[in-house]
Scaffold this active site. Structure first.
Site, PDB file in Angstrom:
ATOM      1  N   SER A 265       0.840  -1.196   0.000  1.00  0.00           N
ATOM      2  CA  SER A 265       0.000   0.000   0.000  1.00  0.00           C
ATOM      3  C   SER A 265       0.879   1.250   0.000  1.00  0.00           C
ATOM      4  O   SER A 265       1.671   1.462  -0.926  1.00  0.00           O
ATOM      5  CB  SER A 265      -0.961  -0.046   1.191  1.00  0.00           C
ATOM      6  OG  SER A 265      -1.987   0.913   1.052  1.00  0.00           O
TER       7      SER A 265
ATOM      8  N   ASP B 121     -10.056  -3.328  -5.752  1.00  0.00           N
ATOM      9  CA  ASP B 121      -9.496  -2.692  -4.563  1.00  0.00           C
ATOM     10  C   ASP B 121     -10.295  -1.420  -4.255  1.00  0.00           C
ATOM     11  O   ASP B 121     -10.333  -0.500  -5.063  1.00  0.00           O
ATOM     12  CB  ASP B 121      -8.027  -2.345  -4.828  1.00  0.00           C
ATOM     13  CG  ASP B 121      -7.293  -1.821  -3.606  1.00  0.00           C
ATOM     14  OD1 ASP B 121      -7.941  -1.268  -2.696  1.00  0.00           O
ATOM     15  OD2 ASP B 121      -6.056  -1.949  -3.569  1.00  0.00           O
TER      16      ASP B 121
ATOM     17  N   HIS C  73      -8.218  -4.806  -1.014  1.00  0.00           N
ATOM     18  CA  HIS C  73      -6.990  -4.094  -0.688  1.00  0.00           C
ATOM     19  C   HIS C  73      -6.160  -4.947   0.252  1.00  0.00           C
ATOM     20  O   HIS C  73      -6.444  -5.078   1.434  1.00  0.00           O
ATOM     21  CB  HIS C  73      -7.293  -2.736  -0.042  1.00  0.00           C
ATOM     22  CG  HIS C  73      -6.059  -1.891   0.133  1.00  0.00           C
ATOM     23  ND1 HIS C  73      -5.413  -1.281  -0.926  1.00  0.00           N
ATOM     24  CD2 HIS C  73      -5.329  -1.580   1.236  1.00  0.00           C
ATOM     25  CE1 HIS C  73      -4.355  -0.619  -0.483  1.00  0.00           C
ATOM     26  NE2 HIS C  73      -4.272  -0.796   0.832  1.00  0.00           N
TER      27      HIS C  73
END
Length: 332
Positions: A144, A273, A301
């Site tokens: 991320s 996502d 995600h």
């Protein structure tokens, strides 16, 4: 660099009992039981005399080492970290999680914290780890926010990255920060994910104010913040030298750096996502020949749960391991 084993991308097999991007995101992060590896913690002093904490999964000297850079408000206890090292340790591989400043349940010393484009932080951390492990294969994974910072570093370094690590991977990286910022500040995302991010960031910021004065911060304004855009505009941007939230999101995004990457790199994103809009993902023409894009239909995600109920978190670690095995240095 030559590949000892050809790497082939494989589609993520989403379980029928866990449909949709939100479920695939929330379930592994909040509901799955996580086995925490045995970490050995070190405290490091940064080049500007600040501090971070670093958690190691030790093993036999000389074996491959995987460096994991966590996501926003993540840590060595995040599900993606524990599942990765739970997979790698029995294979004889070692691991390390360098926490970004103020993370790992330890507040740092300076007013600054961390941000999505902090490639300078990536650089000194990786160079220190390489100096401590001069003759072993080292691979980097960014998840991320950490994935965006790692990709930016890879693009900035170009050919020089190969002197520090052997290959890299980014998982669910928000390579267009404006697109992700807008997505997280709307609807369900804002009510669930952004609310939790801000709760953690606000609590940490107030705690830090008891230790060090922050000339950029107005306490009442911080209490009124309701979106990531507002938080980044109030605090993240000015404290890290950006003119505004727009300037921060533009300058810190890694997408413009992807054509400059020269190290073998795997970029994994799920098309469902909730944080990273599918339209913002790079096309093959927008990355260098050193980059492999793996864009799965599902996964959420950093979710990627597979198997029957209650599910497993094996697909992502196995995919990362296969890619890194491909780029193990050939015996001299």
């Amino acid at each position: 660099m030559s590949c000892a084993i050809p790497f082939e991308t494989t589609e993520y097999p989403a379980p029928a009992w866990l449909p949709g991007g939100h479920a695939q995101t929330l379930y592994p992060a909040t509901l799955m039981w996580k086995k925490t590896p045995i970490y050995r913690r070190e405290a490091w002093i940064t080049p500007d005399l600040d501090s971070i904490v670093v958690d190691w999964v030790d093993g036999r000297a000389g074996t491959p080492l995987v460096v994991l850079f966590h996501g926003l408000e993540g840590s060595s206890r995040s599900h993606y970290a524990t599942s990765l090292f739970d997979y790698l340790y029995p294979l004889g591989w070692r691991g390390v999680v360098p926490h970004f400043r103020s993370c790992g349940n330890v507040l740092n010393r300076l007013p600054r914290a961390y941000h999505a484009g902090d490639s300078a932080e990536i650089d000194w951390v990786l160079c220190r780890i390489r100096a401590q492990n001069p003759d072993v294969p080292i691979f980097a994974v960014g998840v991320s926010l950490g994935g965006n910072a790692l990709l930016k570093w890879l693009g900035e370094q170009g050919d020089a990255a190969a002197a520090v690590i052997d290959a890299a991977a980014a998982v669910c990286a928000p390579m267009d920060l404006a697109a992700t910022g807008e997505a997280l500040d709307q609807g369900f995302n804002r009510r669930v994910y952004t609310r939790e991010f801000l709760r953690s960031l606000r609590k940490k910021t107030f705690a830090k104010l008891k230790l060090v004065d922050n000339p950029f911060l107005d306490k009442e304004s911080l209490r009124r913040v309701n979106t990531l855009r507002e938080f980044d505009d109030l605090l993240t941007a000015p404290i890290h030298g950006f003119k505004s939230v727009e300037h921060y999101w533009q300058e810190a995004s890694s997408k413009p750096y992807l054509p400059l990457i020269r190290l073998p790199s795997l970029i994994i994103n799920a098309k469902n996502d909730p944080f990273v809009p599918f339209e913002s993902l790079p096309l093959p023409a927008e990355v260098s020949n050193s980059v492999t894009l793996l864009q799965t239909l599902e996964g959420g995600h950093v979710g990627f749960v597979s198997g029957a109920i209650p599910g497993q978190l094996q697909w992502l670690p196995e995919t990362l391991h296969r890619f890194f095995q491909c780029h193990l240095p050939l015996p001299r």
